[in-house]
Design a protein around this motif. Sequence first.
Motif, PDB file in Angstrom:
ATOM      1  N   GLU A  65       0.799  -1.207   0.000  1.00  0.00           N
ATOM      2  CA  GLU A  65       0.000   0.000   0.000  1.00  0.00           C
ATOM      3  C   GLU A  65       0.837   1.264   0.000  1.00  0.00           C
ATOM      4  OE1 GLU A  65      -4.113  -1.620   1.873  1.00  0.00           O
ATOM      5  OE2 GLU A  65      -3.238   0.198   2.646  1.00  0.00           O
ATOM      6  N   GLU A  66       2.089   1.176   0.351  1.00  0.00           N
ATOM      7  CA  GLU A  66       2.924   2.371   0.315  1.00  0.00           C
ATOM      8  C   GLU A  66       3.123   2.856  -1.112  1.00  0.00           C
ATOM      9  OE1 GLU A  66       5.352   1.590   4.399  1.00  0.00           O
ATOM     10  OE2 GLU A  66       6.467   2.076   2.621  1.00  0.00           O
ATOM     11  N   GLY A  67       2.839   2.001  -2.081  1.00  0.00           N
ATOM     12  CA  GLY A  67       2.941   2.395  -3.477  1.00  0.00           C
ATOM     13  C   GLY A  67       1.641   2.959  -4.013  1.00  0.00           C
ATOM     14  N   THR A  68       0.607   3.074  -3.157  1.00  0.00           N
ATOM     15  CA  THR A  68      -0.687   3.569  -3.589  1.00  0.00           C
ATOM     16  C   THR A  68      -0.829   5.036  -3.217  1.00  0.00           C
ATOM     17  OG1 THR A  68      -1.646   1.383  -3.268  1.00  0.00           O
ATOM     18  CG2 THR A  68      -3.176   3.214  -3.385  1.00  0.00           C
ATOM     19  N   VAL A  69      -1.327   5.807  -4.155  1.00  0.00           N
ATOM     20  CA  VAL A  69      -1.569   7.224  -3.905  1.00  0.00           C
ATOM     21  C   VAL A  69      -3.010   7.573  -4.287  1.00  0.00           C
ATOM     22  CG1 VAL A  69       0.824   7.964  -4.175  1.00  0.00           C
ATOM     23  CG2 VAL A  69      -0.660   7.904  -6.162  1.00  0.00           C
ATOM     24  N   MET A  70      -3.537   8.574  -3.627  1.00  0.00           N
ATOM     25  CA  MET A  70      -4.889   9.037  -3.895  1.00  0.00           C
ATOM     26  C   MET A  70      -4.834  10.497  -4.331  1.00  0.00           C
ATOM     27  SD  MET A  70      -8.139   8.815  -4.086  1.00  0.00           S
ATOM     28  CE  MET A  70      -8.297   7.126  -3.593  1.00  0.00           C
ATOM     29  N   PRO A  71      -5.203  10.766  -5.589  1.00  0.00           N
ATOM     30  CA  PRO A  71      -5.273  12.166  -6.023  1.00  0.00           C
ATOM     31  C   PRO A  71      -6.385  12.905  -5.266  1.00  0.00           C
ATOM     32  CG  PRO A  71      -5.338  10.657  -7.898  1.00  0.00           C
ATOM     33  CD  PRO A  71      -5.510   9.839  -6.669  1.00  0.00           C
ATOM     34  N   PHE A  72      -6.120  14.134  -4.897  1.00  0.00           N
ATOM     35  CA  PHE A  72      -7.151  14.962  -4.277  1.00  0.00           C
ATOM     36  C   PHE A  72      -6.931  16.414  -4.658  1.00  0.00           C
ATOM     37  CE2 PHE A  72      -3.793  15.088  -1.121  1.00  0.00           C
ATOM     38  CZ  PHE A  72      -3.900  16.309  -0.478  1.00  0.00           C
ATOM     39  N   VAL A  73      -7.981  17.191  -4.492  1.00  0.00           N
ATOM     40  CA  VAL A  73      -7.963  18.599  -4.856  1.00  0.00           C
ATOM     41  C   VAL A  73      -8.286  19.419  -3.621  1.00  0.00           C
ATOM     42  CG1 VAL A  73      -9.135  20.368  -6.239  1.00  0.00           C
ATOM     43  CG2 VAL A  73      -8.649  18.145  -7.240  1.00  0.00           C
ATOM     44  N   VAL A  74      -7.561  20.512  -3.439  1.00  0.00           N
ATOM     45  CA  VAL A  74      -7.838  21.463  -2.366  1.00  0.00           C
ATOM     46  C   VAL A  74      -8.235  22.776  -3.027  1.00  0.00           C
ATOM     47  CG1 VAL A  74      -6.925  22.703  -0.363  1.00  0.00           C
ATOM     48  CG2 VAL A  74      -6.095  20.384  -0.881  1.00  0.00           C
ATOM     49  N   ASP A  75      -9.462  23.215  -2.770  1.00  0.00           N
ATOM     50  CA  ASP A  75      -9.944  24.485  -3.298  1.00  0.00           C
ATOM     51  C   ASP A  75      -9.999  25.503  -2.176  1.00  0.00           C
ATOM     52  OD1 ASP A  75     -10.241  23.497  -5.850  1.00  0.00           O
ATOM     53  OD2 ASP A  75     -12.426  23.296  -5.745  1.00  0.00           O
ATOM     54  N   MET A  76      -9.371  26.657  -2.425  1.00  0.00           N
ATOM     55  CA  MET A  76      -9.400  27.767  -1.470  1.00  0.00           C
ATOM     56  C   MET A  76     -10.028  28.951  -2.186  1.00  0.00           C
ATOM     57  SD  MET A  76      -5.702  27.339   0.258  1.00  0.00           S
ATOM     58  CE  MET A  76      -5.349  25.914   1.266  1.00  0.00           C
ATOM     59  N   LYS A  77     -11.210  29.308  -1.713  1.00  0.00           N
ATOM     60  CA  LYS A  77     -11.983  30.338  -2.388  1.00  0.00           C
ATOM     61  C   LYS A  77     -11.880  31.665  -1.653  1.00  0.00           C
ATOM     62  CE  LYS A  77     -16.158  30.674  -4.964  1.00  0.00           C
ATOM     63  NZ  LYS A  77     -16.622  29.930  -6.040  1.00  0.00           N
ATOM     64  N   SER A  78     -11.748  32.730  -2.446  1.00  0.00           N
ATOM     65  CA  SER A  78     -11.748  34.084  -1.913  1.00  0.00           C
ATOM     66  C   SER A  78     -12.594  34.922  -2.871  1.00  0.00           C
ATOM     67  CB  SER A  78     -10.324  34.630  -1.829  1.00  0.00           C
ATOM     68  OG  SER A  78     -10.337  35.965  -1.380  1.00  0.00           O
ATOM     69  N   GLY A  79     -13.819  35.225  -2.454  1.00  0.00           N
ATOM     70  CA  GLY A  79     -14.744  35.907  -3.359  1.00  0.00           C
ATOM     71  C   GLY A  79     -15.053  34.986  -4.525  1.00  0.00           C
ATOM     72  N   SER A  80     -14.871  35.502  -5.727  1.00  0.00           N
ATOM     73  CA  SER A  80     -15.120  34.675  -6.914  1.00  0.00           C
ATOM     74  C   SER A  80     -13.839  33.997  -7.401  1.00  0.00           C
ATOM     75  CB  SER A  80     -15.704  35.529  -8.045  1.00  0.00           C
ATOM     76  OG  SER A  80     -14.754  36.499  -8.463  1.00  0.00           O
ATOM     77  N   LYS A  81     -12.728  34.298  -6.748  1.00  0.00           N
ATOM     78  CA  LYS A  81     -11.435  33.727  -7.155  1.00  0.00           C
ATOM     79  C   LYS A  81     -11.191  32.404  -6.437  1.00  0.00           C
ATOM     80  CE  LYS A  81      -9.397  38.098  -8.243  1.00  0.00           C
ATOM     81  NZ  LYS A  81      -9.900  39.309  -7.766  1.00  0.00           N
ATOM     82  N   LEU A  82     -10.471  31.510  -7.120  1.00  0.00           N
ATOM     83  CA  LEU A  82     -10.227  30.182  -6.568  1.00  0.00           C
ATOM     84  C   LEU A  82      -8.768  29.795  -6.773  1.00  0.00           C
ATOM     85  CD1 LEU A  82     -11.622  27.551  -5.416  1.00  0.00           C
ATOM     86  CD2 LEU A  82     -11.801  26.824  -7.780  1.00  0.00           C
ATOM     87  N   LEU A  83      -8.132  29.348  -5.702  1.00  0.00           N
ATOM     88  CA  LEU A  83      -6.794  28.781  -5.777  1.00  0.00           C
ATOM     89  C   LEU A  83      -6.968  27.285  -5.581  1.00  0.00           C
ATOM     90  CD1 LEU A  83      -3.790  29.448  -6.082  1.00  0.00           C
ATOM     91  CD2 LEU A  83      -3.656  29.593  -3.587  1.00  0.00           C
ATOM     92  N   ARG A  84      -6.568  26.509  -6.579  1.00  0.00           N
ATOM     93  CA  ARG A  84      -6.746  25.057  -6.544  1.00  0.00           C
ATOM     94  C   ARG A  84      -5.394  24.363  -6.513  1.00  0.00           C
ATOM     95  NH1 ARG A  84     -10.969  22.806 -10.423  1.00  0.00           N
ATOM     96  NH2 ARG A  84     -12.212  23.230  -8.572  1.00  0.00           N
ATOM     97  N   PHE A  85      -5.240  23.471  -5.545  1.00  0.00           N
ATOM     98  CA  PHE A  85      -4.043  22.636  -5.446  1.00  0.00           C
ATOM     99  C   PHE A  85      -4.436  21.228  -5.873  1.00  0.00           C
ATOM    100  CE2 PHE A  85      -3.315  26.083  -2.534  1.00  0.00           C
ATOM    101  CZ  PHE A  85      -1.949  26.317  -2.573  1.00  0.00           C
ATOM    102  N   ARG A  86      -3.767  20.685  -6.864  1.00  0.00           N
ATOM    103  CA  ARG A  86      -3.957  19.291  -7.256  1.00  0.00           C
ATOM    104  C   ARG A  86      -2.838  18.509  -6.581  1.00  0.00           C
ATOM    105  NH1 ARG A  86      -7.894  18.703 -10.925  1.00  0.00           N
ATOM    106  NH2 ARG A  86      -8.475  20.551 -12.097  1.00  0.00           N
ATOM    107  N   CYS A  87      -3.226  17.561  -5.737  1.00  0.00           N
ATOM    108  CA  CYS A  87      -2.265  16.876  -4.877  1.00  0.00           C
ATOM    109  C   CYS A  87      -2.409  15.364  -4.960  1.00  0.00           C
ATOM    110  CB  CYS A  87      -2.477  17.308  -3.427  1.00  0.00           C
ATOM    111  SG  CYS A  87      -2.389  19.079  -3.133  1.00  0.00           S
ATOM    112  N   LEU A  88      -1.448  14.687  -4.351  1.00  0.00           N
ATOM    113  CA  LEU A  88      -1.483  13.244  -4.174  1.00  0.00           C
ATOM    114  C   LEU A  88      -1.291  12.962  -2.690  1.00  0.00           C
ATOM    115  CD1 LEU A  88       0.846  12.096  -7.100  1.00  0.00           C
ATOM    116  CD2 LEU A  88      -1.642  11.951  -7.018  1.00  0.00           C
ATOM    117  N   ALA A  89      -2.082  12.019  -2.176  1.00  0.00           N
ATOM    118  CA  ALA A  89      -1.970  11.625  -0.763  1.00  0.00           C
ATOM    119  C   ALA A  89      -1.451  10.205  -0.677  1.00  0.00           C
ATOM    120  CB  ALA A  89      -3.332  11.704  -0.081  1.00  0.00           C
ATOM    121  N   SER A  90      -0.463  10.016   0.154  1.00  0.00           N
ATOM    122  CA  SER A  90      -0.005   8.684   0.545  1.00  0.00           C
ATOM    123  C   SER A  90       0.280   8.833   2.033  1.00  0.00           C
ATOM    124  CB  SER A  90       1.217   8.239  -0.270  1.00  0.00           C
ATOM    125  OG  SER A  90       2.268   9.174  -0.160  1.00  0.00           O
TER     126      SER A  90
END
Length: 151
Positions: free
Chosen positions: A48-73
């Motif tokens: 399982e240490e070779g398994t990763v889960m893609p995830f997205v972090v959205d940080m919204k400020s007004g109508s603007k969005l900062l998105r982080f595309r990440c991998l979790a292990s």
Amino acid sequence: DVPGEAEVRLISKGGGITVMFDVRDSQDRGGMFDMEGEGEGQEGEDEEEGTVMPFVVDMKSGSKLLRFRCLASETVEIDAVEFLANGEETTSGYTGPAFDELDDELQGSFHDYLSEQGVDDTLASFIAMYADFKEQQEYSNWLQQVEKITK
């Protein structure tokens, strides 16, 4: 978490940060250990240490969005940082450079920023473990539903 849904959303108490992942997106890193003996001394590690889960972090400020595309292990790996001026993805808009092309110091600053917001190695481990749990839960439910129809 909604039973029957593959997408999981975690929303911060203040509502400004949303973490999303789809349990169907789990990926096996594969090729982590070379057959020629590289990686020796790591025998106790499970697959399982070779398994990763893609995830997205959205940080919204007004109508603007900062998105982080990440991998979790066991840790958080950032694949991309996107700025979405209208808060929505577009096919033609420039969202930012490839993360690995950014200056090392800037990459570190983004990692530090996420960590300060609670997107850290503890959350990455939770995402990886919860995605596996949720997928197993949904698979079990699916089997039960299929059995009802086929009996």
